[in-house]
Design a protein around this motif. Structure first.
Motif, PDB file in Angstrom:
ATOM      1  N   ASP A  27       0.821  -1.206   0.000  1.00 51.25           N
ATOM      2  CA  ASP A  27       0.000   0.000   0.000  1.00 51.25           C
ATOM      3  C   ASP A  27       0.859   1.262   0.000  1.00 51.25           C
ATOM      4  O   ASP A  27       0.588   2.216  -0.737  1.00 51.25           O
ATOM      5  CB  ASP A  27      -0.941   0.006   1.212  1.00 51.25           C
ATOM      6  CG  ASP A  27      -2.022  -1.057   1.130  1.00 51.25           C
ATOM      7  OD1 ASP A  27      -2.275  -1.559   0.014  1.00 51.25           O
ATOM      8  OD2 ASP A  27      -2.608  -1.391   2.190  1.00 51.25           O
ATOM      9  N   SER A  29       3.938   1.506  -1.110  1.00 48.83           N
ATOM     10  CA  SER A  29       4.593   1.590  -2.426  1.00 48.83           C
ATOM     11  C   SER A  29       3.630   2.135  -3.472  1.00 48.83           C
ATOM     12  O   SER A  29       4.007   2.966  -4.307  1.00 48.83           O
ATOM     13  CB  SER A  29       5.112   0.220  -2.857  1.00 48.83           C
ATOM     14  OG  SER A  29       6.132  -0.207  -1.989  1.00 48.83           O
ATOM     15  N   LYS A  30       2.387   1.676  -3.453  1.00 45.09           N
ATOM     16  CA  LYS A  30       1.396   2.178  -4.402  1.00 45.09           C
ATOM     17  C   LYS A  30       1.167   3.675  -4.203  1.00 45.09           C
ATOM     18  O   LYS A  30       1.056   4.431  -5.173  1.00 45.09           O
ATOM     19  CB  LYS A  30       0.072   1.432  -4.241  1.00 45.09           C
ATOM     20  CG  LYS A  30       0.087   0.031  -4.801  1.00 45.09           C
ATOM     21  CD  LYS A  30      -1.267  -0.640  -4.601  1.00 45.09           C
ATOM     22  CE  LYS A  30      -1.266  -2.064  -5.121  1.00 45.09           C
ATOM     23  NZ  LYS A  30      -2.569  -2.728  -4.909  1.00 45.09           N
ATOM     24  N   ARG A  32       3.303   5.835  -2.923  1.00 43.61           N
ATOM     25  CA  ARG A  32       4.505   6.547  -3.371  1.00 43.61           C
ATOM     26  C   ARG A  32       4.534   6.655  -4.899  1.00 43.61           C
ATOM     27  O   ARG A  32       4.908   7.699  -5.445  1.00 43.61           O
ATOM     28  CB  ARG A  32       5.768   5.844  -2.870  1.00 43.61           C
ATOM     29  CG  ARG A  32       6.029   6.089  -1.412  1.00 43.61           C
ATOM     30  CD  ARG A  32       7.312   5.468  -0.950  1.00 43.61           C
ATOM     31  NE  ARG A  32       7.547   5.742   0.464  1.00 43.61           N
ATOM     32  CZ  ARG A  32       8.405   5.112   1.207  1.00 43.61           C
ATOM     33  NH1 ARG A  32       9.154   4.150   0.685  1.00 43.61           N
ATOM     34  NH2 ARG A  32       8.547   5.429   2.470  1.00 43.61           N
ATOM     35  N   ILE A  33       4.171   5.579  -5.578  1.00 43.77           N
ATOM     36  CA  ILE A  33       4.131   5.601  -7.044  1.00 43.77           C
ATOM     37  C   ILE A  33       3.080   6.612  -7.509  1.00 43.77           C
ATOM     38  O   ILE A  33       3.312   7.395  -8.432  1.00 43.77           O
ATOM     39  CB  ILE A  33       3.849   4.191  -7.606  1.00 43.77           C
ATOM     40  CG1 ILE A  33       5.073   3.303  -7.399  1.00 43.77           C
ATOM     41  CG2 ILE A  33       3.476   4.253  -9.083  1.00 43.77           C
ATOM     42  CD1 ILE A  33       4.838   1.835  -7.711  1.00 43.77           C
ATOM     43  N   GLY A  34       1.922   6.604  -6.855  1.00 42.38           N
ATOM     44  CA  GLY A  34       0.879   7.571  -7.196  1.00 42.38           C
ATOM     45  C   GLY A  34       1.345   9.002  -6.998  1.00 42.38           C
ATOM     46  O   GLY A  34       1.090   9.879  -7.832  1.00 42.38           O
ATOM     47  N   ALA A  36       4.452  10.077  -7.050  1.00 40.02           N
ATOM     48  CA  ALA A  36       5.465  10.374  -8.070  1.00 40.02           C
ATOM     49  C   ALA A  36       4.808  10.686  -9.414  1.00 40.02           C
ATOM     50  O   ALA A  36       5.240  11.592 -10.133  1.00 40.02           O
ATOM     51  CB  ALA A  36       6.436   9.202  -8.201  1.00 40.02           C
ATOM     52  N   GLU A  37       3.742   9.942  -9.758  1.00 37.25           N
ATOM     53  CA  GLU A  37       3.042  10.192 -11.018  1.00 37.25           C
ATOM     54  C   GLU A  37       2.365  11.559 -11.004  1.00 37.25           C
ATOM     55  O   GLU A  37       2.421  12.295 -11.992  1.00 37.25           O
ATOM     56  CB  GLU A  37       2.008   9.089 -11.275  1.00 37.25           C
ATOM     57  CG  GLU A  37       2.621   7.759 -11.648  1.00 37.25           C
ATOM     58  CD  GLU A  37       1.603   6.618 -11.732  1.00 37.25           C
ATOM     59  OE1 GLU A  37       0.444   6.810 -11.270  1.00 37.25           O
ATOM     60  OE2 GLU A  37       1.962   5.565 -12.263  1.00 37.25           O
ATOM     61  N   ASN A  39       3.287  14.166  -9.168  1.00 34.28           N
ATOM     62  CA  ASN A  39       4.361  15.169  -9.224  1.00 34.28           C
ATOM     63  C   ASN A  39       4.934  15.295 -10.633  1.00 34.28           C
ATOM     64  O   ASN A  39       5.263  16.399 -11.076  1.00 34.28           O
ATOM     65  CB  ASN A  39       5.462  14.846  -8.217  1.00 34.28           C
ATOM     66  CG  ASN A  39       5.036  15.143  -6.795  1.00 34.28           C
ATOM     67  OD1 ASN A  39       4.225  16.015  -6.549  1.00 34.28           O
ATOM     68  ND2 ASN A  39       5.594  14.403  -5.849  1.00 34.28           N
TER      69      ASN A  39
END
Length: 156
Positions: A27, A29-30, A32-34, A36-37, A39
């Motif tokens: 959760d 990691s998801k 953080r990826i969200g 980053a996307e 940003n």
């Protein structure tokens, strides 16, 4: 079988704890990826806005010295990029079509993509009387006679 049952119960509870922790890591990691996307999208929108302001609002920002300085820096970088692209095209024996931007052979008269007439840059032809002609004429005459302070030798 009391000990075996205790081991199985402890193993199951440990597996459940590991599973919960792994779920939390997934959760996180998801998320953080969200983030980053999002940003990256914000950065992309800033770039688009900046390019729009650069191209369309130069007159409006002329009073702001910081904006003028930043635009001058961009102008200089664009000039450098253009010079590098031209040099690269020259090394590859290519010209860029002024209409569509496609690279074509430097021997082509027309663009292979859109058919536009290509500007052919011709080598400058040296003209008489130029600086190279004067240097060549002096070299052809040979070295100038040197004058020495030593008197000529007298033979008996």
């Amino acid at each position: 079988m009391g000990i075996f049952d205790d081991v199985v119960v402890n193993a199951k509870s440990a597996a459940e704890a590991v599973g919960r922790k792994a779920g939390q890591l997934v959760d996180v990691s998801k998320l953080r990826i969200g983030a980053a996307e999002v940003n990256a999208e914000i950065t992309k929108r800033y770039e688009t806005l900046g390019q729009y302001v650069y191209e369309n609002c130069r007159e409006l920002t002329a009073a702001d010295p910081e904006a003028v300085g930043k635009m001058a820096e961009i102008d200089e970088l664009k000039a450098q990029a253009t010079a590098i692209a031209k040099e690269l095209n020259d090394k590859q024996n290519k010209v860029v079509c002024p209409s569509c931007g496609v690279q074509c052979s430097n021997t082509a008269a027309f663009c292979s993509s859109c058919g536009a007439k290509l500007a052919v840059e011709e080598e400058p032809i040296p003209q008489e009387g130029g600086p190279n002609d004067q240097a060549e004429a002096q070299a052809a005459q040979g070295p100038e006679p040197q004058v020495s302070d030593i008197p000529p030798r007298q033979f008996p």
